[in-house]
Design a protein around this motif. Structure first.
Motif, PDB file in Angstrom:
ATOM      1  N   LEU A   1       5.494  46.415  14.678  1.00 51.13           N
ATOM      2  CA  LEU A   1       4.546  45.574  13.943  1.00 51.13           C
ATOM      3  C   LEU A   1       4.803  44.079  14.097  1.00 51.13           C
ATOM      4  CD1 LEU A   1       4.302  47.654  10.640  1.00 51.13           C
ATOM      5  CD2 LEU A   1       2.729  47.651  12.579  1.00 51.13           C
ATOM      6  N   GLY A   2       5.776  43.722  14.921  1.00 55.67           N
ATOM      7  CA  GLY A   2       6.053  42.307  15.115  1.00 55.67           C
ATOM      8  C   GLY A   2       6.627  41.640  13.882  1.00 55.67           C
ATOM      9  N   LEU A   3       7.427  42.382  13.139  1.00 57.45           N
ATOM     10  CA  LEU A   3       8.050  41.861  11.926  1.00 57.45           C
ATOM     11  C   LEU A   3       9.545  41.683  12.164  1.00 57.45           C
ATOM     12  CD1 LEU A   3       6.331  44.264   9.361  1.00 57.45           C
ATOM     13  CD2 LEU A   3       5.771  41.850   9.704  1.00 57.45           C
ATOM     14  N   THR A   4      10.200  41.006  11.242  1.00 53.79           N
ATOM     15  CA  THR A   4      11.658  40.929  11.286  1.00 53.79           C
ATOM     16  C   THR A   4      12.240  42.096  10.506  1.00 53.79           C
ATOM     17  OG1 THR A   4      11.851  39.599   9.269  1.00 53.79           O
ATOM     18  CG2 THR A   4      11.520  38.409  11.354  1.00 53.79           C
ATOM     19  N   GLY A   5      13.491  42.396  10.794  1.00 56.25           N
ATOM     20  CA  GLY A   5      14.161  43.448  10.036  1.00 56.25           C
ATOM     21  C   GLY A   5      14.229  43.119   8.562  1.00 56.25           C
ATOM     22  N   ALA A   6      14.369  41.832   8.254  1.00 54.20           N
ATOM     23  CA  ALA A   6      14.434  41.415   6.849  1.00 54.20           C
ATOM     24  C   ALA A   6      13.115  41.695   6.140  1.00 54.20           C
ATOM     25  CB  ALA A   6      14.785  39.933   6.753  1.00 54.20           C
ATOM     26  N   GLU A   7      11.993  41.464   6.827  1.00 56.05           N
ATOM     27  CA  GLU A   7      10.687  41.713   6.213  1.00 56.05           C
ATOM     28  C   GLU A   7      10.489  43.209   5.938  1.00 56.05           C
ATOM     29  OE1 GLU A   7       7.768  38.216   7.924  1.00 56.05           O
ATOM     30  OE2 GLU A   7       8.513  39.703   9.353  1.00 56.05           O
ATOM     31  N   VAL A   8      10.878  44.050   6.892  1.00 54.59           N
ATOM     32  CA  VAL A   8      10.745  45.492   6.692  1.00 54.59           C
ATOM     33  C   VAL A   8      11.668  45.956   5.575  1.00 54.59           C
ATOM     34  CG1 VAL A   8      11.026  47.755   7.773  1.00 54.59           C
ATOM     35  CG2 VAL A   8      10.052  45.862   9.077  1.00 54.59           C
ATOM     36  N   THR A   9      12.889  45.446   5.569  1.00 52.86           N
ATOM     37  CA  THR A   9      13.854  45.830   4.524  1.00 52.86           C
ATOM     38  C   THR A   9      13.358  45.419   3.147  1.00 52.86           C
ATOM     39  OG1 THR A   9      15.696  45.613   6.077  1.00 52.86           O
ATOM     40  CG2 THR A   9      16.235  45.564   3.741  1.00 52.86           C
ATOM     41  N   ALA A  10      12.743  44.249   3.044  1.00 53.45           N
ATOM     42  CA  ALA A  10      12.241  43.776   1.753  1.00 53.45           C
ATOM     43  C   ALA A  10      11.208  44.737   1.184  1.00 53.45           C
ATOM     44  CB  ALA A  10      11.639  42.379   1.900  1.00 53.45           C
ATOM     45  N   VAL A  11      10.343  45.256   2.045  1.00 57.70           N
ATOM     46  CA  VAL A  11       9.317  46.199   1.585  1.00 57.70           C
ATOM     47  C   VAL A  11       9.948  47.544   1.235  1.00 57.70           C
ATOM     48  CG1 VAL A  11       7.254  47.480   2.266  1.00 57.70           C
ATOM     49  CG2 VAL A  11       7.476  45.066   2.862  1.00 57.70           C
ATOM     50  N   SER A  12      10.823  48.033   2.099  1.00 59.46           N
ATOM     51  CA  SER A  12      11.391  49.367   1.895  1.00 59.46           C
ATOM     52  C   SER A  12      12.286  49.438   0.668  1.00 59.46           C
ATOM     53  CB  SER A  12      12.176  49.804   3.138  1.00 59.46           C
ATOM     54  OG  SER A  12      13.334  49.015   3.316  1.00 59.46           O
ATOM     55  N   THR A  13      12.887  48.314   0.279  1.00 61.36           N
ATOM     56  CA  THR A  13      13.736  48.326  -0.914  1.00 61.36           C
ATOM     57  C   THR A  13      12.957  48.020  -2.187  1.00 61.36           C
ATOM     58  OG1 THR A  13      14.346  46.009  -0.498  1.00 61.36           O
ATOM     59  CG2 THR A  13      15.827  47.717   0.353  1.00 61.36           C
ATOM     60  N   PHE A  14      11.710  47.589  -2.045  1.00 59.49           N
ATOM     61  CA  PHE A  14      10.891  47.284  -3.219  1.00 59.49           C
ATOM     62  C   PHE A  14      10.346  48.557  -3.848  1.00 59.49           C
ATOM     63  CE2 PHE A  14       6.820  46.336  -5.251  1.00 59.49           C
ATOM     64  CZ  PHE A  14       7.171  45.301  -6.094  1.00 59.49           C
ATOM     65  N   TYR A  15       9.964  49.523  -3.016  1.00 60.83           N
ATOM     66  CA  TYR A  15       9.323  50.747  -3.498  1.00 60.83           C
ATOM     67  C   TYR A  15      10.346  51.875  -3.618  1.00 60.83           C
ATOM     68  CZ  TYR A  15       4.934  48.386  -2.362  1.00 60.83           C
ATOM     69  OH  TYR A  15       3.895  47.496  -2.313  1.00 60.83           O
ATOM     70  N   SER A  16      10.330  52.545  -4.764  1.00 61.34           N
ATOM     71  CA  SER A  16      11.328  53.592  -5.015  1.00 61.34           C
ATOM     72  C   SER A  16      11.093  54.850  -4.193  1.00 61.34           C
ATOM     73  CB  SER A  16      11.344  53.949  -6.504  1.00 61.34           C
ATOM     74  OG  SER A  16      10.070  54.434  -6.923  1.00 61.34           O
ATOM     75  N   MET A  17       9.915  54.999  -3.576  1.00 67.79           N
ATOM     76  CA  MET A  17       9.646  56.212  -2.790  1.00 67.79           C
ATOM     77  C   MET A  17      10.349  56.183  -1.439  1.00 67.79           C
ATOM     78  SD  MET A  17       5.872  54.922  -2.430  1.00 67.79           S
ATOM     79  CE  MET A  17       5.252  53.730  -1.258  1.00 67.79           C
ATOM     80  N   TYR A  18      10.898  55.023  -1.069  1.00 70.91           N
ATOM     81  CA  TYR A  18      11.646  54.935   0.173  1.00 70.91           C
ATOM     82  C   TYR A  18      13.129  55.036  -0.128  1.00 70.91           C
ATOM     83  CZ  TYR A  18       7.144  53.421   1.912  1.00 70.91           C
ATOM     84  OH  TYR A  18       5.807  53.375   2.228  1.00 70.91           O
ATOM     85  N   ARG A  19      13.770  56.007   0.480  1.00 74.07           N
ATOM     86  CA  ARG A  19      15.166  56.310   0.208  1.00 74.07           C
ATOM     87  C   ARG A  19      16.080  55.403   1.025  1.00 74.07           C
ATOM     88  NH1 ARG A  19      16.673  58.875  -3.937  1.00 74.07           N
ATOM     89  NH2 ARG A  19      18.357  59.874  -2.801  1.00 74.07           N
ATOM     90  N   ARG A  20      17.177  54.973   0.422  1.00 70.00           N
ATOM     91  CA  ARG A  20      18.114  54.088   1.103  1.00 70.00           C
ATOM     92  C   ARG A  20      19.342  54.835   1.621  1.00 70.00           C
ATOM     93  NH1 ARG A  20      18.126  49.071  -3.257  1.00 70.00           N
ATOM     94  NH2 ARG A  20      15.923  49.240  -3.810  1.00 70.00           N
ATOM     95  N   GLU A  21      19.416  56.112   1.331  1.00 75.90           N
ATOM     96  CA  GLU A  21      20.557  56.903   1.786  1.00 75.90           C
ATOM     97  C   GLU A  21      20.060  58.295   2.151  1.00 75.90           C
ATOM     98  OE1 GLU A  21      21.944  57.986  -2.767  1.00 75.90           O
ATOM     99  OE2 GLU A  21      23.035  56.495  -1.592  1.00 75.90           O
ATOM    100  N   PRO A  22      20.798  59.029   2.981  1.00 76.81           N
ATOM    101  CA  PRO A  22      20.347  60.351   3.421  1.00 76.81           C
ATOM    102  C   PRO A  22      19.968  61.250   2.251  1.00 76.81           C
ATOM    103  CG  PRO A  22      22.248  59.667   4.701  1.00 76.81           C
ATOM    104  CD  PRO A  22      22.079  58.637   3.617  1.00 76.81           C
ATOM    105  N   THR A  23      18.883  61.991   2.433  1.00 79.25           N
ATOM    106  CA  THR A  23      18.314  62.836   1.394  1.00 79.25           C
ATOM    107  C   THR A  23      18.268  64.274   1.885  1.00 79.25           C
ATOM    108  OG1 THR A  23      16.971  60.984   0.642  1.00 79.25           O
ATOM    109  CG2 THR A  23      16.292  63.173  -0.089  1.00 79.25           C
ATOM    110  N   GLY A  24      18.528  65.210   0.974  1.00 77.88           N
ATOM    111  CA  GLY A  24      18.524  66.614   1.335  1.00 77.88           C
ATOM    112  C   GLY A  24      17.134  67.152   1.581  1.00 77.88           C
ATOM    113  N   ASP A  25      17.063  68.447   1.834  1.00 76.57           N
ATOM    114  CA  ASP A  25      15.760  69.074   2.074  1.00 76.57           C
ATOM    115  C   ASP A  25      14.863  68.989   0.846  1.00 76.57           C
ATOM    116  OD1 ASP A  25      16.451  69.767   4.640  1.00 76.57           O
ATOM    117  OD2 ASP A  25      17.086  71.793   4.110  1.00 76.57           O
TER     118      ASP A  25
END
Length: 275
Positions: free
Chosen positions: A76-100
């Motif tokens: 998407l032509g974004l920086t890693g910081a921009e993607v990280t900012a979005v992914s850490t804002f929403y609780s539906m995105y997991r920050r650590e490995p998740t089970g089945d």
């Protein structure tokens, strides 16, 4: 002579294998195409595809991995910081490995007082910390308060739970039994759920027709209103984008000033009405 010191602040994400990257690129092409016009591609518009792309990398890795962040940024032509900012804002995105199975217990106010806290504590004690197929977490309100306390597994609802029923639920998951939520088709794994959330077809049998139940708690207020002959009040056509009507003095002032330029910074601002 001054000795140079090099600090390694982080490791560069390991790229996806070529076959995985090619498969993800094909899926990403499908997603991004929904957010841009083929005849006039707009990179700004295409960036709207970030949320489903994050679900796509979760479908691959089980969480938003550093490699997944780099993949989204590259597409998407974004920086890693921009993607990280979005992914850490929403609780539906997991920050650590998740089970089945992501087992989420609602502990917001209503579910908590109805027993959500007790259910969460019971599952903490019941689940084996070494069982990597199940991941326990707290979830925010998912608008199923009529059926509190609610447990969600991979975002599917299990209504009116108790510590006993919640323990039985996770036991069924652990031994591989088919588990059907209160509303919806049989459960699929976390990664499969993420692919559906990324916008790809839900191929579970009955998935398109399994979510239509509306229970009595949801309809209770409607039935009371119908029995009492209640109807919604009529409203006059809103003016000024829904603002309250102006009295005559205010209307006159508005008419004489609507086309007048705003005061310059050095000019005084007229006092509020009544001052």
């Amino acid at each position: 002579m001054t000795e140079r010191v090099f600090l390694q602040l982080g490791t560069r994400p390991v790229p996806y294998p070529e076959d995985v990257r090619a498969r993800l690129d094909r899926d990403a092409d499908t997603i991004i195409a929904r957010y841009s016009l083929p005849e006039a591609p707009d990179p700004q518009m295409a960036r709207s595809a970030l949320l489903p792309l994050l679900h796509l990398v979760q479908a691959e890795d089980g969480f938003v991995s550093p490699t997944g962040i780099e993949f989204c940024a590259d597409r998407l032509g974004l920086t890693g910081a921009e993607v990280t900012a979005v992914s850490t804002f929403y609780s539906m995105y997991r920050r650590e490995p998740t089970g089945d199975y992501l087992v989420g217990v609602c502990t917001n106010t209503l579910c908590a007082v109805m027993g959500g806290d007790a259910i969460f504590e019971a599952l903490q004690d019941h689940l084996d910390s070494g069982d990597d197929r199940l991941t326990l977490t707290r979830v925010e309100c998912n608008a199923a308060c009529d059926y509190a306390p609610v447990v969600m597994v991979n975002w599917e609802f299990f209504d009116d739970q108790t510590p006993e029923s919640a323990r039985a639920l996770v036991d069924s998951l652990r031994i591989g039994e088919e588990v059907v939520p209160t509303r919806g088709a049989s459960l699929c794994t976390f990664k499969e759920t993420q692919r559906i959330l990324a916008g790809f077809p839900d191929e579970r049998p009955g998935a398109a027709h399994a979510g239509g139940r509306v229970g009595e708690p949801t309809l209770a207020g409607l039935h009371i209103a119908q029995d009492a002959g209640m109807t919604a009040p009529t409203v006059s056509r809103p003016t000024d984008s829904g603002a309250a009507p102006l009295d005559s003095e205010e209307a006159t002032a508005a008419a004489t000033t609507k086309d007048k330029p705003a005061p310059a910074p050095t000019e005084s601002v007229p006092p509020e009405k009544g001052e």
